[in-house]
Structures are given as C-alpha cells and as structure tokens.
Design a protein around this motif. Structure first.
Motif, PDB file in Angstrom:
ATOM      1  N   CYS A 118      27.029   1.279  13.449  1.00 39.09           N
ATOM      2  CA  CYS A 118      26.654   2.752  12.981  1.00 39.09           C
ATOM      3  C   CYS A 118      26.533   3.762  13.882  1.00 39.09           C
ATOM      4  O   CYS A 118      25.919   4.865  13.510  1.00 39.09           O
ATOM      5  N   ARG A 119      26.602   3.461  15.180  1.00 39.00           N
ATOM      6  CA  ARG A 119      26.123   4.378  16.238  1.00 39.00           C
ATOM      7  C   ARG A 119      26.713   5.694  16.208  1.00 39.00           C
ATOM      8  O   ARG A 119      26.221   6.871  16.063  1.00 39.00           O
ATOM      9  N   PRO A 120      28.050   5.538  15.820  1.00 34.99           N
ATOM     10  CA  PRO A 120      28.786   7.105  15.957  1.00 34.99           C
ATOM     11  C   PRO A 120      28.273   7.894  14.659  1.00 34.99           C
ATOM     12  O   PRO A 120      28.167   9.180  14.705  1.00 34.99           O
ATOM     13  N   LEU A 121      28.055   7.167  13.462  1.00 34.53           N
ATOM     14  CA  LEU A 121      27.583   7.839  12.383  1.00 34.53           C
ATOM     15  C   LEU A 121      26.152   8.389  12.614  1.00 34.53           C
ATOM     16  O   LEU A 121      25.883   9.549  12.138  1.00 34.53           O
ATOM     17  N   LEU A 122      25.393   7.597  13.412  1.00 34.83           N
ATOM     18  CA  LEU A 122      23.932   8.210  13.614  1.00 34.83           C
ATOM     19  C   LEU A 122      23.969   9.266  14.542  1.00 34.83           C
ATOM     20  O   LEU A 122      23.276  10.419  14.468  1.00 34.83           O
ATOM     21  N   VAL A 130      19.241  11.593   5.358  1.00 36.95           N
ATOM     22  CA  VAL A 130      19.179  10.520   4.404  1.00 36.95           C
ATOM     23  C   VAL A 130      20.437   9.697   4.984  1.00 36.95           C
ATOM     24  O   VAL A 130      20.252   8.382   4.805  1.00 36.95           O
ATOM     25  N   VAL A 131      21.627  10.142   5.076  1.00 34.67           N
ATOM     26  CA  VAL A 131      22.643   9.361   5.411  1.00 34.67           C
ATOM     27  C   VAL A 131      22.341   8.359   6.672  1.00 34.67           C
ATOM     28  O   VAL A 131      22.655   7.272   6.929  1.00 34.67           O
ATOM     29  N   ALA A 132      21.633   9.120   7.658  1.00 27.78           N
ATOM     30  CA  ALA A 132      21.374   8.416   8.914  1.00 27.78           C
ATOM     31  C   ALA A 132      20.193   7.378   8.800  1.00 27.78           C
ATOM     32  O   ALA A 132      20.377   6.072   9.294  1.00 27.78           O
ATOM     33  N   GLN A 133      19.494   7.517   7.617  1.00 29.45           N
ATOM     34  CA  GLN A 133      18.471   6.483   7.441  1.00 29.45           C
ATOM     35  C   GLN A 133      18.844   5.193   6.666  1.00 29.45           C
ATOM     36  O   GLN A 133      18.335   4.121   6.915  1.00 29.45           O
ATOM     37  N   PHE A 134      19.548   5.815   5.517  1.00 29.82           N
ATOM     38  CA  PHE A 134      20.036   4.672   4.582  1.00 29.82           C
ATOM     39  C   PHE A 134      21.393   4.241   4.700  1.00 29.82           C
ATOM     40  O   PHE A 134      21.833   3.545   3.609  1.00 29.82           O
ATOM     41  N   SER A 135      22.130   4.402   5.761  1.00 27.53           N
ATOM     42  CA  SER A 135      23.690   3.949   5.871  1.00 27.53           C
ATOM     43  C   SER A 135      23.654   2.455   5.567  1.00 27.53           C
ATOM     44  O   SER A 135      22.916   1.863   6.378  1.00 27.53           O
ATOM     45  N   TYR A 189      22.166  17.516  12.042  1.00 33.98           N
ATOM     46  CA  TYR A 189      20.946  17.879  11.644  1.00 33.98           C
ATOM     47  C   TYR A 189      19.941  18.826  12.410  1.00 33.98           C
ATOM     48  O   TYR A 189      19.546  19.854  12.023  1.00 33.98           O
ATOM     49  N   PHE A 190      20.166  18.522  13.841  1.00 33.79           N
ATOM     50  CA  PHE A 190      19.684  19.672  14.858  1.00 33.79           C
ATOM     51  C   PHE A 190      20.138  20.896  14.924  1.00 33.79           C
ATOM     52  O   PHE A 190      19.652  21.902  15.015  1.00 33.79           O
TER      53      PHE A 190
END
Length: 264
Positions: free
Chosen positions: A118-122, A106-111, A129-130
């Motif tokens: 946002c690349r480092p966060l993604l 959710v954080v990765a999708q709606f950041s 997740y993996f």
C-alpha cells in the motif's frame, strides 16, 4: 306573656346574604390563589432575567480567548441586533476542502491493502492531505486575513427571504445605496500585548472600499476580574454600523497623519 312567647322567631339564613353565599366564598378563595400564581410568575420571570443577565467572565491575560469573545460579540450584534444576513460561501469552500483532506486521511488509515503493497496509496493520500492543508493555509492567510464575517448584499438577501417566507434583512439605507449590491466585510484586530481592539466595516470585493473604523480599550468592556459588559459592547458595534449605513466614512490615514499623532 303568651303572645310574646308565641311570636314567630325570625331566623336569618346566612346564605341569603350575597356576601356570605357559597359562590362569593369561592370567589374569595380564588382571589388569593390567583394573587399567589401572579406572584410566582413574577418571581420566575425575575429569576429568568437574572439568569439571562449573568455576565461572562474571561481571563483578561488570555489574548486568544479575549479576542474570541470580542469577535463573537461583534458578529452577534450585527446578526441579531441589526439582522444582517451572513454569507457562508467561503466557509463552505473551506469545509469542503477539509472534508476532502479527511477523506484521504481515512483511506490512508483504513486501506485494506496490506503493507508494504500500500506504499503508493499511502504516498498519494499523504501528498493530497498536505496539499489540501496548504490550500487551507493560503485561504486563511490571503483571503480571510483579519475578517471574521462577510454579509450578503441586502437586495439578494431580501429576495431570498421573500422566497423562503422568512423575516427579511434591514432595508437599504438611502444614505448608502451601495449596500444593496455589495456585502459587508467585518474585520477586527487586537494586536499582541495591546489593549486596543479595532473594528473595521467595509464593502466586500470592492477595491479601495470606503470604510469606518472604531478602536476601544478592552478595559471599557472588562473590569479587573474579567467580567464582560456584552450589552455595552453590542451597543457600540451597532453605533459603528449605523455610521457606515449613514455614509459617514472615515478617511484613510496618511503618513503625515501618523507623524502628527506621534508628535502629539
């Protein structure tokens, strides 16, 4: 003639007869109504029984669905018919892991951070997740294996039910006192392209645990159209549990036993 004509006439009041009284008439009217109500209730009960006895139909060529139905029946027999308390500890751990994994997704999708900042966060969220998904796969492979249910020790479950004021589990059998301290591990197996379904009951967390096992052909509980005999399956499962509770354990099959069976 005059005397005969002056003789007083006797008029019979129909209500003087208790059988013809209004109250009696009401009672007679009520009796058919009560009989009708009783008949309607019996018909409703019969209809409910027919609905409850409605058989489940399964596509016998679908091995996944077939095993799902058999596993649910095994668990239902032990939980409902035997009243064994289920242990959800491992299930709660798996739910917690997947909830955390979904939170990273959710954080990765709606950041709110715009791309590409946002690349480092993604990258962090994807790695987390993996990793959590990998942990889930390891739990399923090495801990769950073929286990469909774990029960609590009877002493622990009995103490918990007394505190909560609920109906307790079955008493500890004298023929198998270890059930007071150890829960049960319920395992099932239906090999691919095989007709034989196996049930294994053993102690949870005990190395080289004693066990009982039973194998049935699925044709014993399913007909050619896939209609499932759920009650018959439950009775067989309860019989296997009673064998375990009585301490009549099976012996582990050796290589010599396997060769003897092949020769036979």
């Amino acid at each position: 003639v005059l005397l005969a004509s002056q003789r007083p006439l006797t008029v019979t009041n129909p209500f003087n007869n208790p059988t013809n009284s209004p109250a009696m008439a009401r009672k007679k009217n009520k009796e058919p109504k009560e009989e009708e109500e009783v008949e309607e209730e019996e018909e409703e009960e019969e209809e409910e029984d027919e609905e409850e006895m409605e058989l489940l139909q399964v596509e016998v060529g679908d091995i996944v669905k077939l095993k799902q139905v058999l596993d649910e029946t095994v668990a239902g027999a032990l939980l409902d018919n035997v009243s064994l308390p289920e242990d959800h500890s491992l299930d709660n751990i798996k739910l917690g892991i997947m909830t955390l994994a979904c939170a990273f997704a959710v954080v990765a999708q709606f950041s709110p951070i715009p791309f590409p900042e946002c690349r480092p966060l993604l990258g962090l969220c994807c790695c987390a997740y993996f990793m959590l998904s990998g942990v889930m796969q390891l739990i399923t492979t090495f801990l769950d294996k073929d286990c469909i249910m774990i029960t609590k020790p009877l002493e622990e479950a009995s103490a918990t039910s007394k505190k909560e004021g609920e109906c307790g589990p079955p008493s500890v059998p004298k023929t198998n006192p270890d059930m007071a301290k150890h829960g049960l591990r319920i395992r099932t197996n239906l090999p691919r392209f095989s007709e034989f379904f196996s049930l294994i009951i053993e102690f949870q967390g005990v190395p080289d645990s004693p066990f009982v096992t039973q194998t049935w052909s699925v044709g014993q509980f399913f007909d050619g159209e896939g209609m499932f005999d759920e009650i018959g399956m439950m009775d067989e499962v309860v019989a296997v549990y009673e064998r375990f509770a009585s301490g009549k354990f099976d012996k582990e099959e050796t290589e010599a036993d396997r060769q003897t069976k092949k020769q036979q």
